[in-house]
Design an enzyme around this catalytic site. Structure first.
Site, mmCIF file in Angstrom:
data_model
loop_
_atom_site.group_PDB
_atom_site.id
_atom_site.type_symbol
_atom_site.label_atom_id
_atom_site.label_comp_id
_atom_site.label_asym_id
_atom_site.label_seq_id
_atom_site.Cartn_x
_atom_site.Cartn_y
_atom_site.Cartn_z
ATOM 1 C CG ASN A 147 30.143 24.889 46.328
ATOM 2 O OD1 ASN A 147 30.112 24.677 47.524
ATOM 3 N ND2 ASN A 147 29.041 24.978 45.588
ATOM 4 C CE LYS A 170 25.528 37.421 44.149
ATOM 5 N NZ LYS A 170 26.601 36.605 44.638
ATOM 6 N N PRO A 172 18.320 26.715 38.407
ATOM 7 C CG PRO A 172 16.729 25.356 39.416
ATOM 8 C CD PRO A 172 17.942 25.309 38.546
ATOM 9 C CG ASP A 173 18.641 32.689 42.206
ATOM 10 O OD1 ASP A 173 18.251 32.488 43.383
ATOM 11 O OD2 ASP A 173 19.582 33.454 41.929
ATOM 12 C CG ASP A 179 25.843 30.432 40.482
ATOM 13 O OD1 ASP A 179 24.737 30.522 41.058
ATOM 14 O OD2 ASP A 179 26.877 30.972 40.910
ATOM 15 C CE LYS A 214 20.475 35.879 43.845
ATOM 16 N NZ LYS A 214 20.948 34.514 44.009
ATOM 17 C CG PHE A 238 24.531 33.319 53.699
ATOM 18 C CD1 PHE A 238 23.310 33.093 54.312
ATOM 19 C CD2 PHE A 238 25.666 33.403 54.501
ATOM 20 C CE1 PHE A 238 23.209 32.950 55.685
ATOM 21 C CE2 PHE A 238 25.586 33.259 55.882
ATOM 22 C CZ PHE A 238 24.359 33.039 56.477
ATOM 23 C CE LYS A 293 36.334 7.404 33.875
ATOM 24 N NZ LYS A 293 37.364 6.518 34.395
HETATM 25 O O1 PMT Z 1 29.078 25.767 54.183
HETATM 26 P P1 PMT Z 1 30.284 26.438 54.825
HETATM 27 O O2 PMT Z 1 31.570 25.730 54.515
HETATM 28 O O3 PMT Z 1 30.066 26.696 56.285
HETATM 29 O O4 PMT Z 1 30.449 27.871 54.112
HETATM 30 C C1 PMT Z 1 29.479 28.848 54.302
HETATM 31 C C2 PMT Z 1 29.185 29.572 53.002
HETATM 32 C C3 PMT Z 1 30.411 30.347 52.547
HETATM 33 C C4 PMT Z 1 28.778 28.585 51.898
HETATM 34 C C5 PMT Z 1 27.976 30.530 53.321
HETATM 35 O O5 PMT Z 1 28.348 31.395 54.343
HETATM 36 C C6 PMT Z 1 27.597 31.336 52.087
HETATM 37 O O6 PMT Z 1 28.112 32.398 51.821
HETATM 38 N N1 PMT Z 1 26.620 30.785 51.306
HETATM 39 C C7 PMT Z 1 26.187 31.310 50.008
HETATM 40 C C8 PMT Z 1 27.206 30.943 48.968
HETATM 41 C C9 PMT Z 1 26.766 31.343 47.587
HETATM 42 O O7 PMT Z 1 26.504 30.464 46.805
HETATM 43 O O8 PMT Z 1 26.617 32.608 47.361
HETATM 44 P P2 PMT Z 1 26.109 33.202 45.946
HETATM 45 O O9 PMT Z 1 26.499 34.609 46.011
HETATM 46 O O10 PMT Z 1 26.550 32.385 44.818
HETATM 47 O O11 PMT Z 1 24.534 33.065 46.040
HETATM 48 C C10 PMT Z 1 23.734 34.094 46.610
HETATM 49 C C11 PMT Z 1 22.548 33.494 47.296
HETATM 50 O O12 PMT Z 1 21.692 32.877 46.323
HETATM 51 C C12 PMT Z 1 22.846 32.445 48.323
HETATM 52 O O13 PMT Z 1 21.951 32.626 49.397
HETATM 53 C C13 PMT Z 1 22.569 31.144 47.611
HETATM 54 O O14 PMT Z 1 22.125 30.128 48.517
HETATM 55 C C14 PMT Z 1 21.456 31.538 46.648
HETATM 56 N N2 PMT Z 1 21.435 30.784 45.393
HETATM 57 C C15 PMT Z 1 22.458 30.876 44.501
HETATM 58 C C16 PMT Z 1 22.369 30.219 43.285
HETATM 59 C C17 PMT Z 1 21.224 29.444 43.004
HETATM 60 N N3 PMT Z 1 21.114 28.767 41.878
HETATM 61 N N4 PMT Z 1 20.236 29.347 43.916
HETATM 62 C C18 PMT Z 1 20.313 30.021 45.077
HETATM 63 O O15 PMT Z 1 19.399 29.924 45.914
#
Ligand code: PMT
Length: 413
Positions: free
Chosen positions: A215, A343, A310-311, A284, A347, A329, A294
């Protein structure tokens, strides 16, 4: 405590040696005074040729020390200044001054005072690029680093001599950030003594040796959080995915690639962590199978089976070594508040910072962000669009409140 208050009442001695960058030190000194610091300026004879002591006297409201024989105190000017200084900042630090310091020479007020320093000394070199790359100068810098001197390194750009290259003294604000970091870590910062672990940037989940799922996360948000936490005195560990931005402050970093690697790095450092912030955009899903060769292109559709990764955040929040504060976030395109709240609860987080990706200037890559901070205790704070550094300050203000509450609760109990 906000980072601005870290400098309130702190005793800083600024030593000015002879380079044209001395003019930028006026802005630094002025800013430190506005921050509430007690600032004293000392100058080498060459420094005085670039900026007059009257300028610094006007900026600080205190006498400026210019020679070893100035009667500041019965112990001598250099000892009085060294006793006063919680931190000495030498800016600009010329090639000549660095050479003297590296060899313990004491032939002017600045070098003699540094020799008597009892706290940290921060050096901000400034010189012509050929002087900067001169092996003798570089050996002096390495020696000083080895002796524990702190550096805020010069940047690249147009130099006063008309050439371009590395040698420009760091900007006053960058020097101030280093001062905040050093003094914050020495008891003045609200996060002094706290360990903060931050995930940042994207992860990559490889399909084959040439393709991956990822991403556009740039890591700017994570770097801003690391910068602010370090400036407030925290011991920061930044675990970042590929290509993620790094903060200007010196913090420990671990580079990882996949969600699995990020999880392993987080788990290895979780014990002893007081605050965990998941700013990374973790993929995710990962391909169920990695093809060692390849994958060949063909005219038929390619079907991939993906497995959830894994989360990391959830496993931190539910771990036996759970930090006192866990912040997530949420990057959303639908209803950010409802999605983020779900969330937060699912979580088991203390705070969540929701980013609405549909808003201009918010989310991935931008230098700015707009956020809604929600807490498990009903906190709700909307943060309008502003630089990520400013958003990070608001997030860490909320973290500080939670840490204060949790330590207050422990003391009361
Ligand atoms: O890096 P930048 O370009 O500055 O952009 C910032 C940002 C948009 C990436 C940041 O502000 C942000 O929002 N980060 C979280 C992005 C995200 O993946 O959100 P999510 O809703 O998919 O995940 C929720 C939370 O679970 C996040 O804290 C994420 O780190 C965590 N997560 C998600 C999936 C996973 N497998 N493991 C996790 O720990």
């Amino acid at each position: 405590m906000g980072e601005n208050r870290v400098l309130e009442g702190r005793r800083i001695v600024v030593g000015v040696s002879g380079g044209i960058a001395a003019y930028k030190v006026c802005a630094l000194v002025s800013r430190l005074v506005q921050d509430g610091a007690q600032v004293r300026v000392m100058m080498t004879p060459s420094g005085e040729r670039f900026v007059g002591p009257v300028t610094f006297r006007s900026l600080t409201g205190r006498p400026v020390a210019v020679d070893q024989w100035t009667d500041l105190h019965e112990t001598g000017a250099h000892i009085a200044l060294a006793q006063f200084a919680e931190l000495m900042v030498i800016a600009p630090a010329t090639s000549n001054t660095l050479a003297k310091l590296a060899n313990g020479l004491c032939d002017n007020l600045v070098t003699t005072t540094v020799a008597a320093a009892r706290g940290p000394v921060l050096l901000a070199p400034a010189m012509n690029d050929h002087m900067w790359t001169n092996p003798v100068l570089q050996a002096n810098v390495a020696r000083l680093q080895g002796l524990g001197y702190e550096f805020v390194m010069p940047g690249e750009g147009r130099l006063a001599c008309g050439e371009s290259g590395v040698g420009r003294m760091a900007e006053p604000n960058t020097i101030r950030e280093s001062i905040l970091r050093i003094l914050g870590a020495r008891g003045g910062g609200a996060l002094a003594g706290k360990r903060v672990t931050i995930t940042s940037g994207p992860t990559r989940e490889w399909l084959d040796p040439v393709r991956f799922i990822s991403n556009p996360s740039s890591g700017k948000m994570g770097a801003a959080l690391a910068q602010v936490a370090a400036s407030r005195g925290a011991e920061v560990l930044l675990i970042s995915g590929p290509g993620a931005a790094l903060p200007a402050a010196s913090v420990d970093t671990i580079a990882v690639e996949s969600a699995e690697e990020m999880l392993r790095a987080v788990e290895a450092h979780l014990p002893g962590t007081d605050v965990f912030i998941g700013a990374a955009a973790v993929a995710d899903y990962r391909p169920e199978e990695y093809a060692a060769q390849k994958r060949k292109k063909s005219a038929t559709p390619l079907e991939l089976r993906l497995q959830p990764t894994p989360d990391i955040l959830q496993s931190v929040a539910q771990s036996d070594s759970r930090p006192a504060v866990v912040v997530g976030f949420a990057a959303e395109t639908g209803d950010p508040e409802a999605e983020a709240r779900a969330k937060l609860e699912r979580k088991g987080l203390d705070l969540i910072v929701a980013n609405d990706l549909t808003q201009p200037g918010a989310g991935f890559c931008a230098d700015t962000n707009e956020a809604l901070i929600l807490g498990s205790r009903g906190q709700r704070e909307a943060v309008s669009c502003r630089p990520k550094l400013e958003v990070a300050k608001v997030v860490l203000d909320q973290v500080e409140k939670l840490l204060e509450e949790s330590s207050g609760g422990r003391e009361a109990g």
